[in-house]
Write a protein that holds these residues in place. Structure first.
Motif, mmCIF file in Angstrom:
data_model
loop_
_atom_site.group_PDB
_atom_site.id
_atom_site.type_symbol
_atom_site.label_atom_id
_atom_site.label_comp_id
_atom_site.label_asym_id
_atom_site.label_seq_id
_atom_site.Cartn_x
_atom_site.Cartn_y
_atom_site.Cartn_z
ATOM 1 N N SER A 98 38.979 -18.113 -14.105
ATOM 2 C CA SER A 98 38.480 -19.475 -14.296
ATOM 3 C C SER A 98 36.995 -19.561 -13.990
ATOM 4 O O SER A 98 36.482 -18.820 -13.147
ATOM 5 C CB SER A 98 39.252 -20.472 -13.434
ATOM 6 O OG SER A 98 38.919 -20.329 -12.071
ATOM 7 N N CYS A 170 37.005 -24.094 -17.014
ATOM 8 C CA CYS A 170 37.645 -23.376 -18.107
ATOM 9 C C CYS A 170 38.451 -22.235 -17.502
ATOM 10 O O CYS A 170 37.916 -21.445 -16.722
ATOM 11 C CB CYS A 170 36.614 -22.814 -19.076
ATOM 12 S SG CYS A 170 35.759 -24.076 -20.032
ATOM 13 N N ARG A 172 41.803 -19.246 -18.103
ATOM 14 C CA ARG A 172 42.757 -18.608 -19.004
ATOM 15 C C ARG A 172 43.763 -17.808 -18.177
ATOM 16 O O ARG A 172 43.434 -17.253 -17.126
ATOM 17 C CB ARG A 172 42.027 -17.732 -20.023
ATOM 18 C CG ARG A 172 41.528 -16.370 -19.523
ATOM 19 C CD ARG A 172 42.613 -15.316 -19.719
ATOM 20 N NE ARG A 172 42.257 -14.043 -19.137
ATOM 21 C CZ ARG A 172 41.991 -12.964 -19.857
ATOM 22 N NH1 ARG A 172 41.978 -13.011 -21.152
ATOM 23 N NH2 ARG A 172 41.738 -11.815 -19.242
ATOM 24 N N LYS A 176 47.753 -18.811 -22.011
ATOM 25 C CA LYS A 176 47.109 -20.044 -22.458
ATOM 26 C C LYS A 176 45.676 -20.156 -21.963
ATOM 27 O O LYS A 176 45.244 -19.443 -21.062
ATOM 28 C CB LYS A 176 47.903 -21.271 -22.001
ATOM 29 C CG LYS A 176 47.931 -21.475 -20.499
ATOM 30 C CD LYS A 176 48.775 -22.710 -20.156
ATOM 31 C CE LYS A 176 48.841 -22.933 -18.655
ATOM 32 N NZ LYS A 176 49.648 -24.132 -18.307
ATOM 33 N N THR A 178 42.990 -23.259 -20.703
ATOM 34 C CA THR A 178 43.010 -24.634 -20.210
ATOM 35 C C THR A 178 41.593 -25.120 -19.926
ATOM 36 O O THR A 178 40.807 -24.424 -19.287
ATOM 37 C CB THR A 178 43.848 -24.747 -18.919
ATOM 38 O OG1 THR A 178 45.185 -24.307 -19.180
ATOM 39 C CG2 THR A 178 43.878 -26.176 -18.407
ATOM 40 N N THR A 180 39.628 -28.307 -18.104
ATOM 41 C CA THR A 180 39.793 -29.443 -17.198
ATOM 42 C C THR A 180 38.445 -30.129 -17.010
ATOM 43 O O THR A 180 37.457 -29.477 -16.688
ATOM 44 C CB THR A 180 40.332 -28.987 -15.828
ATOM 45 O OG1 THR A 180 41.568 -28.286 -16.016
ATOM 46 C CG2 THR A 180 40.559 -30.177 -14.910
ATOM 47 N N SER A 185 43.386 -32.295 -17.661
ATOM 48 C CA SER A 185 43.467 -30.981 -18.298
ATOM 49 C C SER A 185 44.097 -31.028 -19.684
ATOM 50 O O SER A 185 44.965 -31.861 -19.967
ATOM 51 C CB SER A 185 44.289 -30.025 -17.412
ATOM 52 O OG SER A 185 43.667 -29.826 -16.159
ATOM 53 N N TRP A 186 43.665 -30.100 -20.530
ATOM 54 C CA TRP A 186 44.226 -29.858 -21.848
ATOM 55 C C TRP A 186 44.413 -28.344 -21.998
ATOM 56 O O TRP A 186 43.557 -27.572 -21.539
ATOM 57 C CB TRP A 186 43.298 -30.358 -22.946
ATOM 58 C CG TRP A 186 42.981 -31.817 -22.869
ATOM 59 C CD1 TRP A 186 43.608 -32.834 -23.529
ATOM 60 C CD2 TRP A 186 41.938 -32.440 -22.087
ATOM 61 N NE1 TRP A 186 43.024 -34.040 -23.204
ATOM 62 C CE2 TRP A 186 42.005 -33.831 -22.326
ATOM 63 C CE3 TRP A 186 40.968 -31.940 -21.217
ATOM 64 C CZ2 TRP A 186 41.129 -34.727 -21.722
ATOM 65 C CZ3 TRP A 186 40.101 -32.828 -20.594
ATOM 66 C CH2 TRP A 186 40.188 -34.205 -20.846
ATOM 67 N N SER A 187 45.487 -27.926 -22.640
ATOM 68 C CA SER A 187 45.761 -26.497 -22.783
ATOM 69 C C SER A 187 46.135 -26.157 -24.210
ATOM 70 O O SER A 187 46.625 -27.002 -24.968
ATOM 71 C CB SER A 187 46.912 -26.071 -21.860
ATOM 72 O OG SER A 187 46.562 -26.209 -20.507
#
Length: 224
Positions: A98, A170, A172, A176, A178, A180, A185-187
């Motif tokens: 991350s 960011c 991984r 996936k 992701t 935030t 958050s979105w994945s």
């Protein structure tokens, strides 16, 4: 109590104490940091407080500006960037990975700039893969991880050019990617595979010529 039983209790206590040290939250947290640039520096370098020695070198930056906490660096003239020499610890490899940072800006990327490269290691053509965090023309954040398994990318969240501090992360995993932004958050499902290259880390620009250069203030960049 006989001596053998006493020895057993002493040994058990020592094991328990050792386990407590290994499980201490502070120690575990520190062990996960690959790099941490707080941008409190006022000279020509950016110290890495993770203990891994990834010192950055500054080019045309304003230091000592008000940060999210303490001080931060400001990007304005061109070219401006922080460059950090390649180290294996800065590559995701096949591990979870991350990148987190705090950003403040008001000016959107112009058509001539394209987007703001906040931090990256490698280009889209770099052998071994690449990763990056950007601000696109809309003012939204973008995450990109490209490895042996392909590319995972996300552009989500609000426009961030409001002059307030925002936190972008960011991340991984094996399955996936992701993004935030300020806790939301979105994945996307994607196995990006191994990422390992020989490129330097660039903060605030795509390259040392100042392409895709950021205009604004950055603070607390952490790779973990």
């Amino acid at each position: 109590m006989n001596s053998s039983r006493l020895m057993t209790r002493v040994a058990a206590g020592a094991v328990a104490a050792g386990a407590a040290v290994l499980m201490a939250p502070g120690a575990a947290g520190a062990a996960t940091e690959r790099a941490h640039w707080s941008f409190e520096d006022t000279g020509s370098t950016a110290a890495d407080s993770s203990g891994n020695g990834s010192t950055g070198t500054l080019k045309n930056l304003t230091t000592g500006v008000a940060g999210s906490t303490g001080k931060a660096f400001e990007w304005s003239s061109k070219p401006s960037y922080v460059t950090v020499p390649d180290k294996a610890v800065l590559d995701p490899g096949t591990s979870s990975y991350s990148v987190s940072l705090k950003v403040k800006f008001t000016v959107l990327p112009s058509s001539s700039v394209g987007d703001y490269d906040l931090i990256r290691k490698g280009l889209s053509t770099t052998s071994g893969g690449s990763w990056k965090v950007e601000i696109v023309k809309s003012g939204q954040a973008l995450c990109n991880f490209r490895g042996s398994g392909g590319q995972g990318q996300l552009t989500k969240g609000p426009k961030l050019n409001d002059g307030a501090w925002h936190t972008i992360t960011c991340a991984r995993t094996s399955s996936k990617v992701t993004l935030t932004v300020d806790g939301t958050s979105w994945s996307t499902s994607k196995s990006t595979g191994k990422i390992s290259n020989s490129s330097a880390v660039l903060i605030g620009a795509k390259d040392t010529s100042g392409h895709d250069q950021f205009t604004g203030v950055l603070d607390e960049v952490v790779i973990s």
